[in-house]
Design a protein around this motif. Structure first.
Motif, PDB file in Angstrom:
ATOM      1  N   ASP A 143      14.528  64.861  30.334  1.00 37.50           N
ATOM      2  CA  ASP A 143      14.537  63.873  29.252  1.00 37.50           C
ATOM      3  C   ASP A 143      15.662  64.193  28.295  1.00 37.50           C
ATOM      4  OD1 ASP A 143      12.533  61.877  29.554  1.00 37.50           O
ATOM      5  OD2 ASP A 143      11.050  63.486  29.435  1.00 37.50           O
ATOM      6  N   SER A 144      16.537  63.232  28.105  1.00 36.49           N
ATOM      7  CA  SER A 144      17.676  63.432  27.215  1.00 36.49           C
ATOM      8  C   SER A 144      17.519  62.498  26.021  1.00 36.49           C
ATOM      9  CB  SER A 144      18.955  63.113  27.999  1.00 36.49           C
ATOM     10  OG  SER A 144      19.886  62.482  27.183  1.00 36.49           O
ATOM     11  N   ALA A 145      17.695  63.042  24.832  1.00 37.76           N
ATOM     12  CA  ALA A 145      17.547  62.226  23.622  1.00 37.76           C
ATOM     13  C   ALA A 145      18.555  61.089  23.630  1.00 37.76           C
ATOM     14  CB  ALA A 145      17.728  63.106  22.393  1.00 37.76           C
ATOM     15  N   SER A 146      19.746  61.345  24.155  1.00 33.17           N
ATOM     16  CA  SER A 146      20.799  60.334  24.089  1.00 33.17           C
ATOM     17  C   SER A 146      20.776  59.337  25.244  1.00 33.17           C
ATOM     18  CB  SER A 146      22.164  61.017  24.021  1.00 33.17           C
ATOM     19  OG  SER A 146      22.231  62.054  24.979  1.00 33.17           O
ATOM     20  N   HIS A 147      20.255  59.745  26.405  1.00 32.41           N
ATOM     21  CA  HIS A 147      20.344  58.865  27.583  1.00 32.41           C
ATOM     22  C   HIS A 147      18.996  58.501  28.191  1.00 32.41           C
ATOM     23  CE1 HIS A 147      24.697  59.345  27.699  1.00 32.41           C
ATOM     24  NE2 HIS A 147      24.499  60.630  27.471  1.00 32.41           N
ATOM     25  N   GLY A 148      17.908  59.124  27.779  1.00 37.47           N
ATOM     26  CA  GLY A 148      16.612  58.858  28.403  1.00 37.47           C
ATOM     27  C   GLY A 148      16.420  59.740  29.624  1.00 37.47           C
ATOM     28  N   ARG A 149      15.684  59.233  30.606  1.00 35.59           N
ATOM     29  CA  ARG A 149      15.350  60.043  31.780  1.00 35.59           C
ATOM     30  C   ARG A 149      16.548  60.159  32.720  1.00 35.59           C
ATOM     31  NH1 ARG A 149       9.867  60.381  33.537  1.00 35.59           N
ATOM     32  NH2 ARG A 149      10.527  59.900  35.656  1.00 35.59           N
TER      33      ARG A 149
END
Ligand code: FES
Length: 103
Positions: A22-28
């Motif tokens: 999970d990336s805060a900037s890009h999502g999954r």
């Protein structure tokens, strides 16, 4: 310039499978590992109808979407013809048994 983030150990990504980050900037983001221990990362969202690519089957450097079997090239996120489209791709590197992702 990309920011390299340490994601996990190479051993945490199943061979011919994927691990979701999970990336805060890009999502999954789906991180894949090939039979040759190459690591690839693309958004976990098929460009067709948003199927979870992380649950697809990896063969070589391609994953087959579990929903309608589009094939996605993991090196660049391009869909294999005759289907058309692309999914966001992220650079990866493996350093000392650790997987890094360029975000
Ligand atoms: S959602 Fe992936 S092929 Fe349809």
């Amino acid at each position: 310039m990309s920011d390299w983030k340490k994601i996990c150990a190479l051993g945490d990504v199943p061979v011919l499978g994927a691990r979701v980050v999970d990336s805060a900037s890009h999502g999954r983001i789906a991180v894949f590992r090939s039979a040759a221990d190459e690591v690839f990362a693309v958004l976990d969202k098929c460009p067709h109808k948003a199927g979870p690519l992380s649950q697809g089957i990896v063969h070589g450097d391609t994953v087959t979407c579990p929903l309608h079997s589009w094939k996605i090239q993991l090196r660049d996120g391009q869909v294999v013809p005759p289907d058309v489209g692309c999914v966001k791709h992220f650079a990866t590197r493996v350093d000392n048994g650790e997987v890094f992702l360029a975000l």
